[in-house]
Scaffold this motif. Structure first.
Motif, PDB file in Angstrom:
ATOM      1  N   ARG A  52       0.848  -1.187   0.000  1.00  0.00           N
ATOM      2  CA  ARG A  52       0.000   0.000   0.000  1.00  0.00           C
ATOM      3  C   ARG A  52       0.886   1.241   0.000  1.00  0.00           C
ATOM      4  O   ARG A  52       1.822   1.333   0.796  1.00  0.00           O
ATOM      5  CB  ARG A  52      -0.920  -0.003   1.234  1.00  0.00           C
ATOM      6  CG  ARG A  52      -1.965  -1.110   1.208  1.00  0.00           C
ATOM      7  CD  ARG A  52      -2.979  -0.855   0.103  1.00  0.00           C
ATOM      8  NE  ARG A  52      -3.991  -1.935   0.037  1.00  0.00           N
ATOM      9  CZ  ARG A  52      -3.906  -2.985  -0.756  1.00  0.00           C
ATOM     10  NH1 ARG A  52      -2.852  -3.104  -1.565  1.00  0.00           N
ATOM     11  NH2 ARG A  52      -4.846  -3.899  -0.768  1.00  0.00           N
ATOM     12  N   LEU A  53       0.569   2.172  -0.861  1.00  0.00           N
ATOM     13  CA  LEU A  53       1.393   3.370  -0.994  1.00  0.00           C
ATOM     14  C   LEU A  53       0.857   4.483  -0.101  1.00  0.00           C
ATOM     15  O   LEU A  53      -0.358   4.717  -0.051  1.00  0.00           O
ATOM     16  CB  LEU A  53       1.406   3.847  -2.450  1.00  0.00           C
ATOM     17  CG  LEU A  53       2.028   2.890  -3.476  1.00  0.00           C
ATOM     18  CD1 LEU A  53       1.848   3.449  -4.881  1.00  0.00           C
ATOM     19  CD2 LEU A  53       3.495   2.659  -3.188  1.00  0.00           C
ATOM     20  N   SER A  54       1.758   5.175   0.576  1.00  0.00           N
ATOM     21  CA  SER A  54       1.384   6.335   1.368  1.00  0.00           C
ATOM     22  C   SER A  54       1.169   7.532   0.447  1.00  0.00           C
ATOM     23  O   SER A  54       1.537   7.511  -0.738  1.00  0.00           O
ATOM     24  CB  SER A  54       2.472   6.650   2.392  1.00  0.00           C
ATOM     25  OG  SER A  54       3.668   7.054   1.736  1.00  0.00           O
ATOM     26  N   THR A  58       3.036   8.359  -3.082  1.00  0.00           N
ATOM     27  CA  THR A  58       2.266   8.618  -4.304  1.00  0.00           C
ATOM     28  C   THR A  58       2.749   9.894  -4.990  1.00  0.00           C
ATOM     29  O   THR A  58       2.935   9.921  -6.207  1.00  0.00           O
ATOM     30  CB  THR A  58       0.771   8.744  -3.975  1.00  0.00           C
ATOM     31  OG1 THR A  58       0.316   7.525  -3.351  1.00  0.00           O
ATOM     32  CG2 THR A  58      -0.039   8.994  -5.241  1.00  0.00           C
ATOM     33  N   GLY A  59       2.988  10.943  -4.206  1.00  0.00           N
ATOM     34  CA  GLY A  59       3.506  12.187  -4.777  1.00  0.00           C
ATOM     35  C   GLY A  59       4.887  12.002  -5.378  1.00  0.00           C
ATOM     36  O   GLY A  59       5.184  12.540  -6.455  1.00  0.00           O
ATOM     37  N   SER A  60       5.738  11.219  -4.706  1.00  0.00           N
ATOM     38  CA  SER A  60       7.084  10.967  -5.226  1.00  0.00           C
ATOM     39  C   SER A  60       7.027  10.181  -6.530  1.00  0.00           C
ATOM     40  O   SER A  60       7.808  10.437  -7.456  1.00  0.00           O
ATOM     41  CB  SER A  60       7.907  10.202  -4.184  1.00  0.00           C
ATOM     42  OG  SER A  60       8.085  10.975  -3.016  1.00  0.00           O
ATOM     43  N   ILE A  61       6.092   9.230  -6.615  1.00  0.00           N
ATOM     44  CA  ILE A  61       5.967   8.431  -7.838  1.00  0.00           C
ATOM     45  C   ILE A  61       5.477   9.297  -8.996  1.00  0.00           C
ATOM     46  O   ILE A  61       5.919   9.130 -10.147  1.00  0.00           O
ATOM     47  CB  ILE A  61       5.036   7.227  -7.599  1.00  0.00           C
ATOM     48  CG1 ILE A  61       5.724   6.217  -6.666  1.00  0.00           C
ATOM     49  CG2 ILE A  61       4.662   6.556  -8.910  1.00  0.00           C
ATOM     50  CD1 ILE A  61       4.840   5.059  -6.256  1.00  0.00           C
ATOM     51  N   ARG A 158      14.517   8.703  -4.374  1.00  0.00           N
ATOM     52  CA  ARG A 158      15.171   8.748  -3.072  1.00  0.00           C
ATOM     53  C   ARG A 158      14.186   9.043  -1.950  1.00  0.00           C
ATOM     54  O   ARG A 158      14.397   8.631  -0.808  1.00  0.00           O
ATOM     55  CB  ARG A 158      16.269   9.816  -3.102  1.00  0.00           C
ATOM     56  CG  ARG A 158      16.982  10.038  -1.791  1.00  0.00           C
ATOM     57  CD  ARG A 158      18.116  11.023  -1.959  1.00  0.00           C
ATOM     58  NE  ARG A 158      18.622  11.480  -0.678  1.00  0.00           N
ATOM     59  CZ  ARG A 158      19.688  12.239  -0.521  1.00  0.00           C
ATOM     60  NH1 ARG A 158      20.365  12.616  -1.570  1.00  0.00           N
ATOM     61  NH2 ARG A 158      20.076  12.626   0.674  1.00  0.00           N
ATOM     62  N   ARG A 159      13.087   9.735  -2.251  1.00  0.00           N
ATOM     63  CA  ARG A 159      12.096  10.087  -1.241  1.00  0.00           C
ATOM     64  C   ARG A 159      11.169   8.927  -0.897  1.00  0.00           C
ATOM     65  O   ARG A 159      10.401   9.009   0.066  1.00  0.00           O
ATOM     66  CB  ARG A 159      11.250  11.271  -1.727  1.00  0.00           C
ATOM     67  CG  ARG A 159      11.987  12.598  -1.743  1.00  0.00           C
ATOM     68  CD  ARG A 159      11.183  13.658  -2.477  1.00  0.00           C
ATOM     69  NE  ARG A 159       9.786  13.698  -2.062  1.00  0.00           N
ATOM     70  CZ  ARG A 159       9.327  14.438  -1.045  1.00  0.00           C
ATOM     71  NH1 ARG A 159      10.169  15.200  -0.365  1.00  0.00           N
ATOM     72  NH2 ARG A 159       8.050  14.437  -0.746  1.00  0.00           N
ATOM     73  N   LEU A 160      11.217   7.855  -1.676  1.00  0.00           N
ATOM     74  CA  LEU A 160      10.325   6.725  -1.435  1.00  0.00           C
ATOM     75  C   LEU A 160      10.715   5.990  -0.159  1.00  0.00           C
ATOM     76  O   LEU A 160      11.893   5.882   0.186  1.00  0.00           O
ATOM     77  CB  LEU A 160      10.376   5.754  -2.615  1.00  0.00           C
ATOM     78  CG  LEU A 160       9.815   6.254  -3.946  1.00  0.00           C
ATOM     79  CD1 LEU A 160      10.134   5.276  -5.052  1.00  0.00           C
ATOM     80  CD2 LEU A 160       8.308   6.484  -3.847  1.00  0.00           C
TER      81      LEU A 160
END
Length: 288
Positions: A52-54, A58-61, A158-160
């Motif tokens: 599950r993505l936070s 999601t913003g980083s992706i 890198r933010r993931l």
């Protein structure tokens, strides 16, 4: 890492061989379909879809997708109009731009030695691009734009969060690229593809998948300070394949610039490894 760089460069060779034969957007869409199907199968097999993505991830992706789309367009446009070794040499500046951008946006500490290496590396890039020279083309700036978009992509990566599966991110990115360039391809005419073009497109997809898998595997088991310099073997592949397949060989000044960029990158990686070892083995201060 060397296998990954070989796979990515062979992909570039297959794509360049189709320049002027198949429209770029059509080519990127078809490659994206094959790549997304394969990556999706691997991600499912690895159980990546259960994650599950936070909101932060999601913003980083989303930023990563923007970086990938921009990098694909500008890099391949430059590749179709420049020698493959020249474009690859410019892309060797990516470790320098990532370090500089991380210092500017993330507050990473960069000492004067690494900052000097970055500045010297940029001088090497200018020797490759050579604005104002007789053989200068606008596509050199396309290659520089690709460097900028790859830097954005890697900073977003890198933010993931560490627990976010790499293959899930790769699948989302690949699917987004497929959809974007599929829609973009509708703005122009499609052309029929013969057996040669179809085989080259399939080969490019296989090489992309192989490059992704090798790079992910090595990042999971290898020490980054040791494996990172092997990224520069991609330039050797570009020189050899450019000569054998396209009868291209860079000007001596371009080779000098490439050597400066690679040398600067290697020195910076060496300094980062030194700093990492000092932090790892520094004595723990006694409580007072």
């Amino acid at each position: 890492m060397m296998a990954s760089m070989a796979a990515f460069t062979i992909n570039d060779t297959f794509m360049k061989a189709l320049a002027g034969e198949v429209p770029l957007f059509q080519l990127l869409f078809l490659r994206g379909v094959l790549t997304t199907l394969a990556v999706g199968g691997i991600a499912w097999w690895m159980g990546a879809f259960r994650a599950r993505l936070s909101r932060r991830d999601t913003g980083s992706i989303v930023l990563r997708i923007v970086g990938e789309i921009g990098a694909a367009y500008f890099f391949l446009t430059a590749l179709f109009n420049m020698p493959i070794a020249n474009v690859t040499a410019i892309l060797q500046a990516i470790p320098l731009t990532i370090t500089l951008a991380a210092a500017l946006f993330f507050g990473d500490s960069v000492g004067w030695r690494r900052l000097s290496a970055i500045l010297v590396g940029f001088v090497g890039v200018m020797l490759i691009v050579r604005p104002g020279a007789e053989d200068f083309t606008i596509y050199s700036f396309y290659a520089l734009a690709a460097v900028g978009f790859v830097t954005l992509r890697d900073l977003a990566t890198r933010r993931l969060a560490r627990e976010t599966p790499s293959m899930l991110v790769t699948f989302i990115t690949s699917g987004s690229i497929m959809v974007f360039f599929g829609l973009a391809s509708l703005t122009g005419d499609w052309v029929p593809m013969d057996l040669r073009a179809s085989v080259l497109t399939m080969g490019a997809s296989v090489m992309i998948i192989g490059g992704y898998l090798c790079s992910i595997m090595v990042m999971r088991v290898g020490e980054i300070s040791f494996i990172a310099p092997f990224r520069y073997t991609g330039l050797i592949w570009a020189l050899v394949l450019g000569w054998l397949v396209f009868d291209e060989w860079p000007e001596p000044i371009t080779l000098v610039g490439a050597a400066i960029v690679v040398g600067s990158g290697l020195f910076m990686l060496y300094r980062e490894a030194q700093i990492g070892r000092k932090r790892r083995f520094s004595p723990v201060p006694r409580p007072r």
